[in-house]
Design a protein around this motif. Structure first.
Motif, PDB file in Angstrom:
ATOM      1  N   ARG A 225       8.605  -2.548  13.770  1.00  0.00           N
ATOM      2  CA  ARG A 225       7.314  -2.695  14.448  1.00  0.00           C
ATOM      3  C   ARG A 225       7.291  -1.797  15.678  1.00  0.00           C
ATOM      4  O   ARG A 225       8.261  -1.766  16.450  1.00  0.00           O
ATOM      5  CB  ARG A 225       7.126  -4.148  14.861  1.00  0.00           C
ATOM      6  CG  ARG A 225       5.802  -4.410  15.556  1.00  0.00           C
ATOM      7  CD  ARG A 225       5.677  -5.881  15.889  1.00  0.00           C
ATOM      8  NE  ARG A 225       4.407  -6.175  16.531  1.00  0.00           N
ATOM      9  CZ  ARG A 225       4.064  -7.371  16.971  1.00  0.00           C
ATOM     10  NH1 ARG A 225       4.908  -8.386  16.844  1.00  0.00           N
ATOM     11  NH2 ARG A 225       2.892  -7.570  17.541  1.00  0.00           N
ATOM     12  N   GLY A 226       6.222  -1.070  15.866  1.00  0.00           N
ATOM     13  CA  GLY A 226       6.068  -0.266  17.070  1.00  0.00           C
ATOM     14  C   GLY A 226       6.122  -1.158  18.298  1.00  0.00           C
ATOM     15  O   GLY A 226       5.665  -2.305  18.257  1.00  0.00           O
TER      16      GLY A 226
ATOM     17  N   LEU B 256       5.410   8.444   7.432  1.00  0.00           N
ATOM     18  CA  LEU B 256       5.251   7.250   6.589  1.00  0.00           C
ATOM     19  C   LEU B 256       4.927   7.657   5.155  1.00  0.00           C
ATOM     20  O   LEU B 256       5.465   7.107   4.190  1.00  0.00           O
ATOM     21  CB  LEU B 256       4.152   6.337   7.142  1.00  0.00           C
ATOM     22  CG  LEU B 256       4.416   5.706   8.517  1.00  0.00           C
ATOM     23  CD1 LEU B 256       3.194   4.936   8.994  1.00  0.00           C
ATOM     24  CD2 LEU B 256       5.634   4.786   8.480  1.00  0.00           C
ATOM     25  N   ARG B 257       4.033   8.630   5.006  1.00  0.00           N
ATOM     26  CA  ARG B 257       3.693   9.113   3.659  1.00  0.00           C
ATOM     27  C   ARG B 257       4.928   9.722   2.998  1.00  0.00           C
ATOM     28  O   ARG B 257       5.157   9.533   1.798  1.00  0.00           O
ATOM     29  CB  ARG B 257       2.599  10.173   3.737  1.00  0.00           C
ATOM     30  CG  ARG B 257       1.228   9.606   3.921  1.00  0.00           C
ATOM     31  CD  ARG B 257       0.200  10.422   3.126  1.00  0.00           C
ATOM     32  NE  ARG B 257      -1.077   9.746   3.107  1.00  0.00           N
ATOM     33  CZ  ARG B 257      -2.035   9.961   4.016  1.00  0.00           C
ATOM     34  NH1 ARG B 257      -1.858  10.827   4.989  1.00  0.00           N
ATOM     35  NH2 ARG B 257      -3.172   9.302   3.939  1.00  0.00           N
TER      36      ARG B 257
ATOM     37  N   ALA C  94       0.762   0.384   8.820  1.00  0.00           N
ATOM     38  CA  ALA C  94       1.848   1.366   8.657  1.00  0.00           C
ATOM     39  C   ALA C  94       2.550   1.129   7.321  1.00  0.00           C
ATOM     40  O   ALA C  94       2.859   2.079   6.590  1.00  0.00           O
ATOM     41  CB  ALA C  94       2.829   1.259   9.826  1.00  0.00           C
ATOM     42  N   ALA C  95       2.775  -0.160   6.989  1.00  0.00           N
ATOM     43  CA  ALA C  95       3.371  -0.486   5.682  1.00  0.00           C
ATOM     44  C   ALA C  95       2.451  -0.016   4.561  1.00  0.00           C
ATOM     45  O   ALA C  95       2.905   0.498   3.532  1.00  0.00           O
ATOM     46  CB  ALA C  95       3.610  -1.994   5.578  1.00  0.00           C
TER      47      ALA C  95
ATOM     48  N   TYR D  23      -5.749  -3.726   5.313  1.00  0.00           N
ATOM     49  CA  TYR D  23      -4.620  -3.469   4.409  1.00  0.00           C
ATOM     50  C   TYR D  23      -4.857  -4.255   3.123  1.00  0.00           C
ATOM     51  O   TYR D  23      -5.373  -5.364   3.140  1.00  0.00           O
ATOM     52  CB  TYR D  23      -3.279  -3.849   5.049  1.00  0.00           C
ATOM     53  CG  TYR D  23      -3.235  -5.242   5.601  1.00  0.00           C
ATOM     54  CD1 TYR D  23      -2.844  -6.320   4.818  1.00  0.00           C
ATOM     55  CD2 TYR D  23      -3.614  -5.485   6.916  1.00  0.00           C
ATOM     56  CE1 TYR D  23      -2.826  -7.602   5.320  1.00  0.00           C
ATOM     57  CE2 TYR D  23      -3.604  -6.767   7.429  1.00  0.00           C
ATOM     58  CZ  TYR D  23      -3.214  -7.814   6.634  1.00  0.00           C
ATOM     59  OH  TYR D  23      -3.214  -9.083   7.122  1.00  0.00           O
ATOM     60  N   VAL D  24      -4.519  -3.631   2.025  1.00  0.00           N
ATOM     61  CA  VAL D  24      -4.737  -4.250   0.718  1.00  0.00           C
ATOM     62  C   VAL D  24      -3.399  -4.431   0.003  1.00  0.00           C
ATOM     63  O   VAL D  24      -2.998  -5.540  -0.329  1.00  0.00           O
ATOM     64  CB  VAL D  24      -5.683  -3.384  -0.138  1.00  0.00           C
ATOM     65  CG1 VAL D  24      -5.834  -3.990  -1.529  1.00  0.00           C
ATOM     66  CG2 VAL D  24      -7.034  -3.272   0.542  1.00  0.00           C
ATOM     67  N   LEU D  25      -2.696  -3.315  -0.174  1.00  0.00           N
ATOM     68  CA  LEU D  25      -1.439  -3.377  -0.928  1.00  0.00           C
ATOM     69  C   LEU D  25      -0.386  -4.219  -0.215  1.00  0.00           C
ATOM     70  O   LEU D  25       0.473  -4.814  -0.857  1.00  0.00           O
ATOM     71  CB  LEU D  25      -0.908  -1.961  -1.164  1.00  0.00           C
ATOM     72  CG  LEU D  25      -1.847  -1.043  -1.938  1.00  0.00           C
ATOM     73  CD1 LEU D  25      -1.280   0.370  -1.990  1.00  0.00           C
ATOM     74  CD2 LEU D  25      -2.070  -1.564  -3.347  1.00  0.00           C
TER      75      LEU D  25
END
Ligand code: PEP
Ligand code: MN
Length: 336
Positions: free
Chosen positions: A207-208, A193-194, A219-220, A68-70
């Motif tokens: 959280r799942g 999510l999109r 997911a975020a 994850y980056v963002l």
């Protein structure tokens, strides 16, 4: 990859970084304020990093060793604050979200909303599209429930959050509520999510129940990468071998995620424990662990509730909870 610009970098310098990135077939995204951080979700090779690092106005180029980056801390300046009505989640203040598991009737919702508002909650929760384990259980009032949430918001001044389970419920909810909830069961519904990423409203991402912290942050990332930066994470307990509690509250995840991500994190002690007597102690602990708030199920008549009555607090118990959470918050120098 994260590209941190100098504080005084010009618009042209930022544009040039974008041009060079696209020359390498990479997509640039400008995030954050003062320091103009540009990020690209792709993994860049060393020559790309070198070329970018030499450009005027670039302070630092960092390869991010995580998927994850963002959502990562490097990709923002300071912590993200998500505003929902009068709540500023992530600002340091403790935000309390409360209300019934499901919207059942006008009286049930308005009475509960008035009670939680009087005790100091800032956001009203209420499910109208319920993801139930059994197809024979109450599935929610759907559109009518959304209208009641809007009415309760107008009557009390509370902001509202409700769960969306597919694109149809998302479309319906947009006109009526302030925040969209992605439930535990849909945490890896990437299409959804999109869709909430494009929706332009704050998202509460639970959280799942069997999700790792990295899967949760990924997911975020789906929501953030679709253009929506208003994401609040919610720890709601994970599945373990223990049966005396409904789930196992992973409080360490709250403190850990605060070190990994700039996103606010709240705790749901209701679904995490399934036991009303554990909600106050786990809420106190959540605030002490650094949570930005809590989300609690409250019902004017839990015995008659159509969903999750066993774990719901009556208004008087909720008022007591607010007093306890207030004491801990003030001891930590945090507003509530
Ligand atoms: C809820 O908040 O009503 C709910 C269904 O929670 P979760 O997705 O965490 O199970
Ligand atoms: Mn519930």
């Amino acid at each position: 990859m994260v590209i941190l610009m100098e504080m005084d970098a010009s618009e042209q310098q930022v544009a040039e970084v974008g041009r060079v990135l696209s020359g390498f077939g990479l997509e640039a995204r400008l995030v954050g304020g003062g320091r103009k951080i540009m990020c690209d979700a792709g993994v860049a090779q060393a020559p790309v990093l070198d070329a970018l690092g030499r450009l005027p106005g670039v302070h630092r180029v960092q390869r991010v060793g995580r998927p994850y980056v963002l959502a990562g801390k490097e990709c923002a300046e300071g912590n993200t604050v998500v505003r929902v009505g009068r709540a500023a989640i992530g600002s340091g203040a403790v935000t309390v979200i409360a209300g019934p598991c499901a919207v059942e009737s006008r009286d049930q919702l308005l009475d509960t909303a008035r009670a939680v508002a009087a005790s100091g909650a800032k956001v009203l929760r209420g499910g109208t599209y319920k993801p139930r384990t059994s197809p024979y259980s109450f599935q929610g009032l759907e559109q009518r429930g959304l209208e009641l949430l809007a009415e309760a918001a107008a009557a009390t001044g509370l902001a509202t959050v409700t769960e969306v389970i597919d694109e149809q419920s998302l479309e319906a909810a947009l006109a009526h509520v302030d925040m969209l909830q992605i439930g535990s069961r849909n945490m890896q519904n990437f299409h959804l999510l999109r869709a909430v990423g494009r929706a332009g409203k704050p998202v509460l991402l639970k959280r799942g129940m069997s999700a790792t912290i990295e899967e949760w942050l990924m997911a975020a990332e789906y929501i953030l990468s679709a253009g929506n930066e208003q994401v609040v994470l919610c720890e709601r307990g994970i599945r373990t071998f223990e049966t005396y509690t409904r789930n196992t509250l992973d409080l360490s995840a709250v403190s850990l995620v605060k070190t990994l991500s700039h996103l606010p994190v709240i705790v749901d002690p209701s679904h995490a424990t399934g036991r009303p007597e554990l909600i106050a102690p786990m809420s106190r602990a959540a605030v002490a662990a650094g949570a930005d708030g809590i989300i609690v199920e409250v019902h004017v008549n839990p015995k008659e509730a159509l969903c999750d009555g066993k774990q719901s607090l009556e208004p008087a118990a909720f008022a007591g909870l607010m007093a306890e959470v207030g004491t801990v918050s003030r001891a930590l120098g945090r507003a509530i």
